[in-house]
Design an enzyme around this catalytic site. Sequence first.
Site, short mmCIF file in Angstrom:
data_model
loop_
_atom_site.label_atom_id
_atom_site.label_comp_id
_atom_site.label_asym_id
_atom_site.label_seq_id
_atom_site.Cartn_x
_atom_site.Cartn_y
_atom_site.Cartn_z
N ASP A 63 -11.96 -0.40 -4.49
CA ASP A 63 -13.28 -0.73 -5.06
C ASP A 63 -14.39 -0.69 -4.00
OD1 ASP A 63 -11.86 -3.05 -4.10
OD2 ASP A 63 -13.38 -4.34 -5.00
N HIS A 64 -14.03 -0.38 -2.75
CA HIS A 64 -15.04 -0.30 -1.70
C HIS A 64 -15.20 1.10 -1.12
CE1 HIS A 64 -15.73 -4.69 -1.48
NE2 HIS A 64 -14.56 -4.66 -2.11
N HIS B 223 -19.86 -9.09 -6.20
CA HIS B 223 -18.42 -8.83 -6.32
C HIS B 223 -17.82 -9.70 -7.42
CE1 HIS B 223 -14.17 -8.26 -4.97
NE2 HIS B 223 -14.63 -7.12 -4.47
ZN LIG Z 1 -13.32 -5.78 -3.44
ZN LIG Z 2 -10.78 -6.30 -1.18
#
Ligand SMILES: [Zn+2]
Ligand SMILES: [Zn+2]
Length: 305
Positions: A66-67, A270
Site C-alpha cells: 500500500d506504499h 492511513h
Molecule cells: Zn500501510
Molecule cells: Zn505497513
Amino acid sequence: VSFSVTILGSSGALPALGRYPTSQYIQIGKHHFLIDAGEGAQVQLSRFGGNIHRLDAIFISHLHGDHYLGLMGLLFSMHLNKRQNDLHLYAFKGLREIILLQLKYSKSVLGYTIHFHELKENSTEIVFENDTLTVETIPLLHKIPCNGFLFREKPKPKRINKDKLAANMLIQHIVQLKQGLDVFAESGEILYKNEVFTLPPHPSRTYAFCSDTAYQESMCQQIEGVDLLYHESTFTSEDQVKAIETKHSTAREAALIAKKAGVKKLIIGHFSARYHSPEVLLPEARQTFTETYLAIEGETFHISE
Ligand SMILES: [Zn+2]
Ligand SMILES: [Zn+2]
C-alpha cells in the site's frame, strides 16, 4: 516561497470507500517530491494538479504494497512521456530488485536514469540535500523496516528591509547586507550598518511524515516543534488491540505524539477500511491535540513563511 503537502491517498492497506492508499506530493519552492506511491498515485497526482515530470525524488517509507504498488506505473509513464532528468529513489533494500525485475521481463529500458538510494534501519541520517533543504530519516516501529521522513529547510539569509533602501544603493552592497555583512566605503568608513537595513530571516520550516508505525515516543525528540506532522492513525482506541497486533497507531496515540513533540499542526491518515468515514477518528485525536486535521485526498496543507 511555497511549502505544501498535498494528500493523494489516505487509506490503510485496503483501499476502501473511494480512498486511495498512501501517497503525498510535497512542493517546496521549485522542488517537487513524492512520499510513498500507493496504487493509483499517478492518477491522483495528475488529478490534483501535480506534475510527474517535475518530481526530483521519490521517498518510499517501506515495502508494504500500500506504499509503493503505484510506483511502477508512475515510472513507466515518466518514460513514455520522454522524461530525461535523473530520478532519485529512496527506499529500503528490495525496491531496486523489484523494479529491475519488472523492467527485465517487459524488456524495457527507461529513457532516464534512476538513482537508487538504500535506506538504513534504526538510525537517523540525512539522505537528501539540495540548496535549500535536507531530508532525514525517522526510524519507525513497524512489522518490516520502515522510515519516516523529515523535510527541513536550511537556515535562510536575512531579509532586506525595503523601507530603508535608498534609490542610489549599489546591488553588490544590497547583496552584502543580505549576507549579514556591514558595508564599508573604500576609505574604511562604514556606509551601511547591517542591522539598520535588514530584518531577521524567515524561520526554516519543517514537515515530518510518520507512517506506518506503532506508538513510539522516541521519535518525539527528533520531530520536536515541527510545523506540520503527518502521523498515521489507522484505528480508534476501540481497536487498540488490533493496533498493537498490526504495529499501527490509534488516533489518540498519534495525537499524544503530536502533543509530546510540541508540533504546531497534526494530520492523521492511513485510515482502516473498517471506518466508513475517517470523521470518527477526529474527535478522539482532538481530545488530546486540538490542532488535528484529517488527511483528505486532494487537500493541500500550506506551511506559511
Ligand atoms: Zn500501510
Ligand atoms: Zn505497513
